[in-house]
Design an enzyme around this catalytic site. Structure first.
Site, PDB file in Angstrom:
ATOM      1  N   GLU A  34       0.705  -1.249  -0.294  1.00  0.00           N
ATOM      2  CA  GLU A  34       0.097   0.167  -0.166  1.00  0.00           C
ATOM      3  C   GLU A  34       0.658   1.144   0.426  1.00  0.00           C
ATOM      4  O   GLU A  34       1.792   1.314   0.642  1.00  0.00           O
ATOM      5  CB  GLU A  34      -0.633  -0.222   1.069  1.00  0.00           C
ATOM      6  N   THR A  36       3.071   1.608  -2.126  1.00  0.00           N
ATOM      7  CA  THR A  36       4.634   2.065  -2.347  1.00  0.00           C
ATOM      8  C   THR A  36       4.465   1.654  -4.098  1.00  0.00           C
ATOM      9  O   THR A  36       4.725   1.985  -4.653  1.00  0.00           O
ATOM     10  CB  THR A  36       4.253   0.156  -2.282  1.00  0.00           C
ATOM     11  N   GLY A 124     -17.019   4.497  -2.729  1.00  0.00           N
ATOM     12  CA  GLY A 124     -16.587   5.747  -2.429  1.00  0.00           C
ATOM     13  C   GLY A 124     -15.573   4.615  -1.135  1.00  0.00           C
ATOM     14  O   GLY A 124     -14.689   5.436   0.156  1.00  0.00           O
ATOM     15  N   SER A 130     -13.457   4.180  -9.263  1.00  0.00           N
ATOM     16  CA  SER A 130     -12.975   5.531 -10.554  1.00  0.00           C
ATOM     17  C   SER A 130     -11.497   4.715 -11.448  1.00  0.00           C
ATOM     18  O   SER A 130     -12.192   4.977 -13.037  1.00  0.00           O
ATOM     19  CB  SER A 130     -11.864   6.465  -9.671  1.00  0.00           C
ATOM     20  N   GLU A 162      -6.570  10.467 -14.628  1.00  0.00           N
ATOM     21  CA  GLU A 162      -6.977  10.831 -12.961  1.00  0.00           C
ATOM     22  C   GLU A 162      -5.965  11.603 -12.715  1.00  0.00           C
ATOM     23  O   GLU A 162      -6.402  12.422 -11.888  1.00  0.00           O
ATOM     24  CB  GLU A 162      -7.060   9.159 -12.411  1.00  0.00           C
ATOM     25  N   ASP A 174      -4.545   0.653  -9.534  1.00  0.00           N
ATOM     26  CA  ASP A 174      -4.705   0.867  -9.636  1.00  0.00           C
ATOM     27  C   ASP A 174      -5.505   0.323 -11.223  1.00  0.00           C
ATOM     28  O   ASP A 174      -7.010  -0.575 -12.251  1.00  0.00           O
ATOM     29  CB  ASP A 174      -6.546   1.696  -9.132  1.00  0.00           C
ATOM     30  N   TYR A 224      -3.737  12.349   1.308  1.00  0.00           N
ATOM     31  CA  TYR A 224      -2.880  11.584  -0.454  1.00  0.00           C
ATOM     32  C   TYR A 224      -1.918  12.025  -0.935  1.00  0.00           C
ATOM     33  O   TYR A 224      -0.508  11.513  -1.208  1.00  0.00           O
ATOM     34  CB  TYR A 224      -3.754  10.891  -1.053  1.00  0.00           C
TER      35      TYR A 224
END
Length: 394
Positions: A34, A36, A124, A130, A162, A174, A224
């Site tokens: 995560e 990374t 969410g 997304s 994005e 993602d 983030y």
């Protein structure tokens, strides 16, 4: 379900002799690795069987009409090809708009489109709704207009949309997991080189259980980007003294040697990026050996690092994970996704799933004041056209 979606499509956009085509892109869950991806490290995600459906039909109109069954309150959103710019009032529709704008630069689209979206990913939740809507749109346009663009290029295009169109500074994980997923396999991806390999996932009478905190959080509004900036600052300082392209190139030993160059905050952020990368590689090796127990231990270490060094968990995620750790049927549990809400990923013995959901859910509701949602999920394939849906649309 496809039959019902076709019926809804015709009710919304009217009947026509033009064929309705159906596409699907999955959500994803990251088993470990995560924060990374944008640090040039490794991730270990898998695509899920839940995701986003897109039904589309060409029209003679000089515009695109969007509709989402998940956001009926927005109604049909009509957009001209002359103005595909980001519009805050268009909300969710900005994701497919961005993909269409990117395609327009490759090949002018000379036909109107009516598109119905329906997602089975909890909104969410941090399971990449997304990226799912981006990839389902990219695959749809690629097929409709016979562009023959390689899936990896569609993945890169979606990430760029994005980053630059939506304004979320995400890594490539993602979109990669959504586009390149393979049933019953996880993907070990080097986010710096994009080298990857599929790892068979043998659960041995266990299943993946996703627990959603039901705490709403917007990724673009979260911390983030601050975490990413701290890692980039640490990297810039380290690069003056050591030849590395990313924090993913760094070992724990090297970080310890050079940590005096960093501020206390940068040390913590970099330590997570480096140790999480090492954990991910060890977890992949454990998965290949079928050692779920070790995999579960590494999941726990991952969550602790995300909690203490990266500070992206919060009360809701910690409560869910700590309750899971206490349950006798839990092999491993950790937060997944960007954090600040969203979901946990758990590996749970099949026979224990009902009591896991009951006990973890009870403890969470008692402490947080509202309920979590639980989903037993299967690992599915990546973004694609649903060919069997064609016959239904005729």
């Amino acid at each position: 379900m496809i039959t019902n979606l076709i019926k809804t499509f015709i009710e919304l956009f009217g009947d026509s002799n033009e064929e309705i085509c159906t596409f699907f892109a999955p959500g994803r869950v990251n088993l470990i690795g995560e924060h990374t991806d944008y640090n040039g490290g490794h991730v270990l995600p898998c695509a899920l069987e839940i995701g986003t459906y897109a039904l589309v039909r060409k029209t003679a109109n000089p515009f695109i009409r969007f509709y989402s069954k998940n956001f009926p309150e927005t109604g049909i959103i009509t957009v001209s090809y002359d103005d595909l710019s980001y519009q805050e009032q268009h909300g969710w529709a900005n994701y497919p708009k961005g993909i269409i704008a990117a395609f327009q630069q490759l090949c002018p689209i000379e036909t109107g489109l009516d598109i119905l979206y329906y997602g089975t990913i909890p909104n969410g939740a941090g399971l990449s709704s997304s990226a799912s809507i981006e990839l389902v749109t990219a695959v749809m346009l690629n097929e409709l207009f016979a562009q023959h663009i390689d899936m990896l290029e569609l993945v890169k295009m979606s990430q760029k949309v994005e980053n630059e169109y939506v304004g979320v500074n995400c890594g490539i994980m993602d979109q990669f997991a959504v586009g390149m997923g393979k049933r019953n396999h996880a993907m070990l991806l080097n986010c710096q080189t994009l080298e990857y390999r599929y790892l068979p996932v043998s659960m041995n009478d266990c299943s993946i259980v996703i627990a959603n905190t039901n705490k709403k959080r917007g990724l673009a509004d979260s911390a983030y980007n601050e975490r990413r900036a701290a890692c980039e600052a640490a990297l810039a300082k380290l690069q003056k003294h050591i030849n590395i392209a990313s924090l993913g190139d760094l070992t724990s030993e090297q970080l310890e040697e050079y940590k005096h160059l960093l501020s206390p905050l940068e040390q913590k952020r970099a330590r997570h990026a480096v140790t999480e990368n090492e954990r991910t590689l060890e977890a992949a090796a454990a998965l290949e050996k079928g050692d779920l127990a070790r995999f579960g231990e590494l999941m726990k270490q991952s969550h602790i690092s995300l909690r203490d060094d990266y500070e992206v968990t919060g009360t809701e995620l910690d409560t869910l994970v700590e309750a899971a750790w206490k349950h006798e049927g839990t092999i491993g549990a950790r937060m997944t996704g960007a954090g600040f809400g969203g979901c946990t990923v758990n590996i749970v013995k099949d026979e224990s799933i009902p009591s896991f959901i009951e006990q973890v859910g009870k403890e969470y509701a008692g402490k947080i004041g509202y309920e979590a949602s639980f989903y037993v999920v299967k690992i599915g394939d990546g973004a694609r056209e649903i060919a069997e849906a064609k016959e239904m649309s005729v």
